[in-house]
Every structure is written in structure tokens, then in C-alpha cells.
Design a protein around this motif. Structure first.
Motif, mmCIF file in Angstrom:
data_model
loop_
_atom_site.group_PDB
_atom_site.id
_atom_site.type_symbol
_atom_site.label_atom_id
_atom_site.label_comp_id
_atom_site.label_asym_id
_atom_site.label_seq_id
_atom_site.Cartn_x
_atom_site.Cartn_y
_atom_site.Cartn_z
ATOM 1 N N SER A 317 0.818 -1.205 0.000
ATOM 2 C CA SER A 317 0.000 0.000 0.000
ATOM 3 C C SER A 317 0.852 1.254 0.000
ATOM 4 O O SER A 317 2.080 1.203 0.061
ATOM 5 C CB SER A 317 -0.937 -0.020 1.204
ATOM 6 O OG SER A 317 -0.173 0.116 2.363
ATOM 7 N N GLU A 318 0.153 2.358 -0.055
ATOM 8 C CA GLU A 318 0.805 3.664 -0.123
ATOM 9 C C GLU A 318 0.903 4.259 1.277
ATOM 10 O O GLU A 318 0.046 4.036 2.120
ATOM 11 C CB GLU A 318 -0.047 4.580 -1.018
ATOM 12 C CG GLU A 318 0.514 5.977 -1.150
ATOM 13 C CD GLU A 318 -0.130 6.741 -2.310
ATOM 14 O OE1 GLU A 318 -1.217 6.356 -2.776
ATOM 15 O OE2 GLU A 318 0.488 7.742 -2.734
ATOM 16 N N MET A 319 1.950 5.036 1.495
ATOM 17 C CA MET A 319 2.123 5.783 2.749
ATOM 18 C C MET A 319 1.912 7.251 2.444
ATOM 19 O O MET A 319 2.448 7.751 1.457
ATOM 20 C CB MET A 319 3.587 5.665 3.180
ATOM 21 C CG MET A 319 3.861 4.843 4.362
ATOM 22 S SD MET A 319 5.651 4.870 4.661
ATOM 23 C CE MET A 319 5.734 6.065 5.997
ATOM 24 N N LEU A 320 1.181 7.924 3.299
ATOM 25 C CA LEU A 320 1.063 9.375 3.122
ATOM 26 C C LEU A 320 2.433 10.012 3.320
ATOM 27 O O LEU A 320 3.120 9.687 4.293
ATOM 28 C CB LEU A 320 0.143 9.941 4.201
ATOM 29 C CG LEU A 320 -1.336 10.070 3.912
ATOM 30 C CD1 LEU A 320 -2.011 10.755 5.089
ATOM 31 C CD2 LEU A 320 -1.590 10.842 2.630
ATOM 32 N N VAL A 346 7.593 5.852 10.224
ATOM 33 C CA VAL A 346 6.438 5.396 11.013
ATOM 34 C C VAL A 346 5.217 5.328 10.104
ATOM 35 O O VAL A 346 4.877 6.317 9.446
ATOM 36 C CB VAL A 346 6.167 6.380 12.182
ATOM 37 C CG1 VAL A 346 4.906 5.977 12.938
ATOM 38 C CG2 VAL A 346 7.362 6.447 13.115
ATOM 39 N N PHE A 347 4.581 4.168 10.047
ATOM 40 C CA PHE A 347 3.330 4.069 9.288
ATOM 41 C C PHE A 347 2.237 4.721 10.137
ATOM 42 O O PHE A 347 2.074 4.393 11.312
ATOM 43 C CB PHE A 347 2.936 2.608 9.026
ATOM 44 C CG PHE A 347 4.008 1.803 8.318
ATOM 45 C CD1 PHE A 347 4.832 2.394 7.366
ATOM 46 C CD2 PHE A 347 4.193 0.459 8.595
ATOM 47 C CE1 PHE A 347 5.819 1.667 6.705
ATOM 48 C CE2 PHE A 347 5.168 -0.292 7.942
ATOM 49 C CZ PHE A 347 5.996 0.322 7.000
ATOM 50 N N GLY A 348 1.465 5.627 9.516
ATOM 51 C CA GLY A 348 0.437 6.340 10.270
ATOM 52 C C GLY A 348 -0.882 5.602 10.286
ATOM 53 O O GLY A 348 -1.110 4.668 9.498
ATOM 54 N N ALA A 349 -1.784 6.057 11.173
ATOM 55 C CA ALA A 349 -3.112 5.434 11.276
ATOM 56 C C ALA A 349 -3.824 5.490 9.927
ATOM 57 O O ALA A 349 -4.481 4.529 9.515
ATOM 58 C CB ALA A 349 -3.922 6.147 12.347
ATOM 59 N N ASP A 351 -2.551 5.394 6.979
ATOM 60 C CA ASP A 351 -1.995 4.385 6.064
ATOM 61 C C ASP A 351 -2.636 3.017 6.327
ATOM 62 O O ASP A 351 -2.946 2.268 5.399
ATOM 63 C CB ASP A 351 -0.475 4.250 6.241
ATOM 64 C CG ASP A 351 0.248 5.583 6.106
ATOM 65 O OD1 ASP A 351 -0.251 6.448 5.355
ATOM 66 O OD2 ASP A 351 1.301 5.767 6.745
ATOM 67 N N LEU A 352 -2.823 2.708 7.603
ATOM 68 C CA LEU A 352 -3.342 1.385 7.970
ATOM 69 C C LEU A 352 -4.853 1.304 7.737
ATOM 70 O O LEU A 352 -5.364 0.314 7.208
ATOM 71 C CB LEU A 352 -3.004 1.068 9.428
ATOM 72 C CG LEU A 352 -1.506 1.112 9.776
ATOM 73 C CD1 LEU A 352 -1.284 0.838 11.263
ATOM 74 C CD2 LEU A 352 -0.722 0.094 8.953
ATOM 75 N N VAL A 353 -5.551 2.369 8.121
ATOM 76 C CA VAL A 353 -7.009 2.355 7.948
ATOM 77 C C VAL A 353 -7.357 2.287 6.459
ATOM 78 O O VAL A 353 -8.359 1.675 6.063
ATOM 79 C CB VAL A 353 -7.640 3.594 8.627
ATOM 80 C CG1 VAL A 353 -9.113 3.738 8.245
ATOM 81 C CG2 VAL A 353 -7.502 3.481 10.146
ATOM 82 N N ASN A 354 -6.519 2.893 5.623
ATOM 83 C CA ASN A 354 -6.751 2.832 4.176
ATOM 84 C C ASN A 354 -6.788 1.379 3.677
ATOM 85 O O ASN A 354 -7.592 1.020 2.814
ATOM 86 C CB ASN A 354 -5.645 3.608 3.458
ATOM 87 C CG ASN A 354 -5.756 3.517 1.957
ATOM 88 O OD1 ASN A 354 -6.696 4.035 1.369
ATOM 89 N ND2 ASN A 354 -4.810 2.836 1.336
ATOM 90 N N VAL A 355 -5.920 0.549 4.236
ATOM 91 C CA VAL A 355 -5.884 -0.867 3.830
ATOM 92 C C VAL A 355 -7.174 -1.561 4.275
ATOM 93 O O VAL A 355 -7.797 -2.306 3.510
ATOM 94 C CB VAL A 355 -4.631 -1.550 4.433
ATOM 95 C CG1 VAL A 355 -4.664 -3.046 4.192
ATOM 96 C CG2 VAL A 355 -3.376 -0.939 3.831
ATOM 97 N N TYR A 382 -2.780 -4.551 11.563
ATOM 98 C CA TYR A 382 -2.438 -3.478 12.502
ATOM 99 C C TYR A 382 -1.158 -3.720 13.298
ATOM 100 O O TYR A 382 -0.628 -2.806 13.891
ATOM 101 C CB TYR A 382 -3.623 -3.207 13.431
ATOM 102 C CG TYR A 382 -4.731 -2.469 12.690
ATOM 103 C CD1 TYR A 382 -4.557 -1.140 12.317
ATOM 104 C CD2 TYR A 382 -5.919 -3.101 12.330
ATOM 105 C CE1 TYR A 382 -5.537 -0.453 11.606
ATOM 106 C CE2 TYR A 382 -6.910 -2.432 11.624
ATOM 107 C CZ TYR A 382 -6.700 -1.106 11.265
ATOM 108 O OH TYR A 382 -7.662 -0.425 10.554
ATOM 109 N N ARG A 383 -0.671 -4.950 13.324
ATOM 110 C CA ARG A 383 0.506 -5.189 14.165
ATOM 111 C C ARG A 383 1.688 -5.811 13.445
ATOM 112 O O ARG A 383 2.749 -5.965 14.034
ATOM 113 C CB ARG A 383 0.108 -6.075 15.358
ATOM 114 C CG ARG A 383 -0.638 -5.292 16.425
ATOM 115 C CD ARG A 383 -1.118 -6.139 17.568
ATOM 116 N NE ARG A 383 -2.306 -6.890 17.197
ATOM 117 C CZ ARG A 383 -3.540 -6.399 17.237
ATOM 118 N NH1 ARG A 383 -3.747 -5.174 17.655
ATOM 119 N NH2 ARG A 383 -4.573 -7.126 16.878
#
Ligand SMILES: Cc1cc2nc3c(=O)[nH]c(=O)nc-3n(C[C@H](O)[C@H](O)[C@H](O)COP(=O)(O)OP(=O)(O)OC[C@H]3O[C@@H](n4cnc5c(N)ncnc54)[C@H](O)[C@@H]3O)c2cc1C
Length: 454
Positions: A317-320, A346-349, A351-355, A382-383
Motif C-alpha cells: 500500500s501507499e504511505m502518506l 512510522v506508518f500512520g493510522a 496508512d493502515l485504515v486505508n488498507v 495493525y501489528r
């Protein structure tokens, strides 16, 4: 041809720093247009070196990650890459969800993507590999075949070339410019076998291209100057900032559908309509290990009276882009006096919620069309996110010198002769593996340099 030590006066049309896919592609393209090139490579011809020990890693990816993904050898990190090739999507160049646009569009790169396909021994049709699949989603398979190892594949071409001179075991450790910071005048390089420092005068017509990889480009352009002035190339203060990776999630979901596909054929991404409607960042669902023997596949087969197939899904996925994710220099220096880099990623919230959102939308689309189901594995999402060795954004491209490092031609803002090649210029990373785009940009840069020097 390979030469041992560079002459102190620089008679070449172009000096390329780094011999990875970006550097080799650029050098051979320039040679094909009758330009002379001097290419520096820290590493050796064959023996691989992971050269970042001492680097600090904060965030989701530790020191080993950055070491393993910055390979010092002729051909650079292509010595270990997997060879998956894919273009960026049109919306990756201007996706409002990322908050930043490229100063070029996909259409500007398409002719270069087709040429780049040949460099990595692929068919140019990989540029158009996309077709509708289910409502809201398209099929975008990677081109996957034996990876081109640039240092091996192009060794003979480099050795035979009278136009390209390659210096192995030589690190460029600093650049100096004129007082008005418009022209790079000298490059300082350390020759590892002899332990000697060389100063290379850059001719008035010569170009310098920094092609040392996503970490290496930032490392060089951050090196402090002895007079304490701002490092050459970092007048924007943004070198190293906006570091991006592609978060990878293995086993993040299970997918059950009524279609049989070979492993890695079923590779899905949201279409433009869904991406716009839901403000999605880039991501892809890679469906692997197909089997019909799974309780959920059995259940749906009984319910619908036709066979269903179970897949285990990975995602990329993409990271902001965020200024806080960055390459910086530690106080530690190597034998050449080169300050080693540290990294914070650091992957942000978001980035993860987008997945999660993308998987949820895919699941809803499959249920609505009676095609199947998705089950998200929360723990993997998430982990357990990892990275892919796709190091992007550290010398970002843009129109404005106060918000970016290089312009649309990959030229460092303000300089006449200083350029950057590689994924460090990406302002956003989409989800696609970066190397095909790196090659397309290198070919485009070669055309530009040839045109400027004609
Ligand atoms: C395990 C792994 C799998 C991957 N799989 C894929 C994939 O499937 N698809 C894909 O698209 N990408 C993949 N990648 C990423 C891909 O390898 C990189 O995108 C690509 O190699 C970057 O090319 P580059 O030329 O910009 O930099 P690099 O390949 O990193 O090369 C940079 C070169 O510059 C040299 N250098 C650096 N600084 C200096 C200096 N100051 N002086 C002299 N020399 C210097 C280095 O020694 C190195 O040889 C993968 C990476 C890894 C690690």
C-alpha cells in the motif's frame, strides 16, 4: 570501460554517482547518444556489500531493513530485487487524498515506461496491463519474471563502452558549488582500495547526476560542509524528508471467489471511481495460494451450487508523505569520513485504515455481486506491517523550490548542472513497485541532458 582512479579534471559530459538501475540506465542511454560519462560506484563489480552498519532505525522498520535494502555493488540493489514491474496509476500523480501532486502526469512517462520495459527485458504491453474485474475494482497483475541484475546483465556493455568510464570502489562523499549556488564545481571522492581522497573538477558544461538510491541520494546531499554552510543540494532544507516505503502486509486477508486463478494472477486495485469516492490511497490485494479445500469455499459452493476458490491475500500500500518520516545523519562516520544515515519511518493510522477500508469495500462489492467474500486478519494489518525495500521521497520533485528539492526535470532547484535520479524524487509512491518508474524517469532525464547539451 572500467578505470581505476578518475583524473582530477573532469572532461566528461556527465558524472553519474551510483551504478544501480537508475545510474546504469542513464549512463548507457547517454553513451548511446554519443555523450561521455564517468560513473562512480561505492561497491565492487561482484562482491555484494551491505554498507550501512551503524545506521539508526526508528519506527516500524529497523536498522537491518535499511541495510538489506541498500546494496553496494555494481548494479546496486537490483542484485537482490524480485523483478516485479508495474507502472504507477494515473491518479497516483495527482491524488487529492495524498495532499501533494507530481509536477508531471502519467502521460508524460508513458513513452518512457514503454522504453523502460525493454531495459528490464519485458514486453512494453505491461504499461497497459489493467482491466475491470468486479464493481469498484480492476485487475492489475505485476509483470513477474526472472529479475534483471543490472550489474551482471549490463557488465559487458559497460566494459566495452568507450563512452562510459566506471570507477568501482569509489564513493562520492561531498559536492562543492560556486558562491551563488548555481553550479556544482567539484566532487570529492574516496577511493576505498587505496584509501585516498580525490578532488574532481567539474567542467563548465558537465552535468552531475546523483543516483545513489533512496537512502544514498539523501545521505550525499546532507553531508555537512567544512565551512558549516548548508550542504550543496539541500538549500530547500527538505533533503531526507518525506521518506516513504510501501507498507507490506502478508496474510492480511482471505478471499473466496467463484473464479480460479493461478497464484499472483488475481491482483486487484480500486478503480478511479472508488478511489475518488472514498478518498483512497493506493493499495493492491495480491491473492496467493489458491485452493478449493477450505471451509468457507465449501460453504459458498454448497449455498450457490458452483465451485468457490480460497486465496490468502498479501497487500502492498501507499504511505502518506510526512515530513517527520526522514533520513538524517548520525554523528558516526565511515572510513571515507562519510556521515552515516539514520532513518525514521512510522506508518500512520491513515496508512493502515486505508488498507482496512480497501478490503472492506472489496468485500462489500463481492457480496453485492454474489461473487464471494473477504475476511480481514486484523493482527496482520495493525501489528505486523513490514516494508518492501522501496525507499522513496527523500529528494521530492515539485514546481516550487520551497516545498521540493528537484524540479519536473529532476534538476535540483537553483542549480544548472545538478540532477537526481531514482525513487527519491517521487512526491508520492502509489503502491506500484518503483523500479519501472525509476527507469522511465532515468530515460526521460537522459533525453533532457542530451537536448540541453546539443
Ligand atoms: C529484496 C528487495 C526486493 C525488491 N523487489 C523489487 C521489485 O520486485 N520491483 C521493484 O520495482 N523494485 C524492487 N525492489 C527495489 C529496487 O531494488 C530499487 O527500486 C532499485 O534497485 C533502485 O535503483 P537505484 O538505481 O535508484 O538505487 P540502488 O539500486 O540502490 O543503487 C544505488 C547504487 O549507488 C551506489 N552509491 C550510493 N551512494 C553512492 C556514493 N555516494 N558514491 C558512489 N556510489 C554510491 C550504491 O552502492 C548502489 O550500487 C526491491 C528491493 C529489495 C531490497
Amino acid at each position: 570501460m572500467f578505470i581505476s582512479v578518475p583524473a582530477s579534471t573532469h572532461p566528461y559530459d556527465c558524472c553519474v554517482i551510483g551504478s544501480g538501475p537508475a545510474g546504469i540506465t542513464l549512463a548507457l542511454e547517454l553513451a548511446g547518444a554519443n555523450r561521455t560519462v564517468l560513473m562512480f560506484e561505492t561497491g565492487a563489480a561482484r562482491d555484494v556489500r551491505e554498507d550501512m552498519p551503524g545506521a539508526v532505525g526508528f519506527g516500524h522498520l529497523d536498522v537491518d531493513h535499511w541495510n538489506r535494502h541498500s546494496i553496494r555493488v555494481l548494479g546496486g540493489t537490483s542484485r537482490v530485487w524480485s523483478g516485479r514491474c508495474l507502472t504507477l496509476m494515473e491518479r497516483d500523480f495527482d491524488n487529492p487524498a495524498t495532499g501533494v501532486a507530481w509536477p508531471i502526469a502519467r502521460a508524460d512517462l508513458v513513452p518512457y515506461y514503454r522504453r523502460a520495459a525493454g531495459v528490464v527485458e519485458r514486453d512494453p504491453s505491461i504499461v497497459d496491463a489493467e482491466r475491470p474485474w468486479c464493481p469498484g475494482f480492476v485487475l492489475r497483475p505485476f509483470s513477474q519474471r526472472a529479475p534483471t541484475r543490472f550489474g551482471l546483465k549490463y557488465f559487458d556493455a559497460l566494459e566495452r563502452s568507450s563512452k562510459v568510464h566506471v570507477v568501482l570502489g569509489c564513493s562520492v562523499v561531498g559536492l562543492d558549488a560556486n558562491a551563488s549556488r548555481t553550479v556544482v564545481e567539484t566532487a570529492n571522492c574516496f577511493h576505498h582500495p587505496t584509501g585516498r581522497m580525490h578532488r574532481l573538477d567539474v567542467g563548465p558544461r558537465s552535468r552531475i547526476v546523483v543516483a545513489g538510491g533512496g537512502l544514498g541520494n539523501a545521505q550525499l546531499l546532507l553531508q555537512p560542509r567544512s565551512d558549516g554552510a548548508v550542504p550543496v543540494g539541500n538549500e530547500s532544507g527538505l533533503v531526507g524528508r518525506f521518506l516513504m516505503e510501501h507498507p507490506h502486509f502478508h496474510g492480511v486477508a482471505e478471499l473466496v471467489v467463484d473464479e480460479a486463478h493461478d497464484s499472483n494472477e488475481l491482483v486487484l486495485a480500486a478503480n478511479d471511481e472508488y478511489a475518488t469516492r472514498y478518498g483512497l490511497l493506493g493499495s493492491t490485494v495480491i491473492c496467493e495460494r489458491p485452493t478449493t479445500h477450505h471451509p468457507l469455499a465449501d460453504h459458498l459452493a454448497r449455498e450457490h451450487g458452483r465451485p468457490f476458490h480460497h486465496y490468502t491475500c498479501a497487500m502492498m500500500s501507499e504511505m502518506l508523505p510526512s515530513a517527520g518520516n526522514r533520513v538524517f545523519l548520525t554523528g558516526e562516520r565511515d572510513a571515507a569520513g562519510f556521515y552515516r544515515p539514520g532513518v525514521r519511518c512510522v506508518f500512520g493510522a491513515r496508512d493502515l485504515v486505508n488498507v482496512e477500508t480497501t478490503l472492506r469495500l472489496l468485500g462489500e462489492s463481492l457480496i453485492a455481486s454474489g461473487k464471494g467474500r473477504v475476511r480481514i486478519v486484523n493482527d496482520r494489518l495493525y501489528r505486523r506491517a513490514g516494508g518492501g525495500g522501496h525507499i522513496m521521497g527523500t529528494t521530492r520533485m515539485g514546481h516550487d523550490g520551497s516545498t521540493s528539492v528537484v524540479d519536473r526535470h529532476c534538476r535540483v532547484h537553483g542549480y544548472r548542472n545538478l540532477f537526481v535520479a531514482g525513487s527519491s524524487v517521487f512526491p508520492t509512491g502509489g503502491y506500484a513497485n518503483p523500479t519501472l518508474t525509476i527507469l522511465a524517469l532515468a530515460l526521460r532525464l537522459a533525453d533532457r541532458l542530451v537536448a540541453e547539451q546539443s
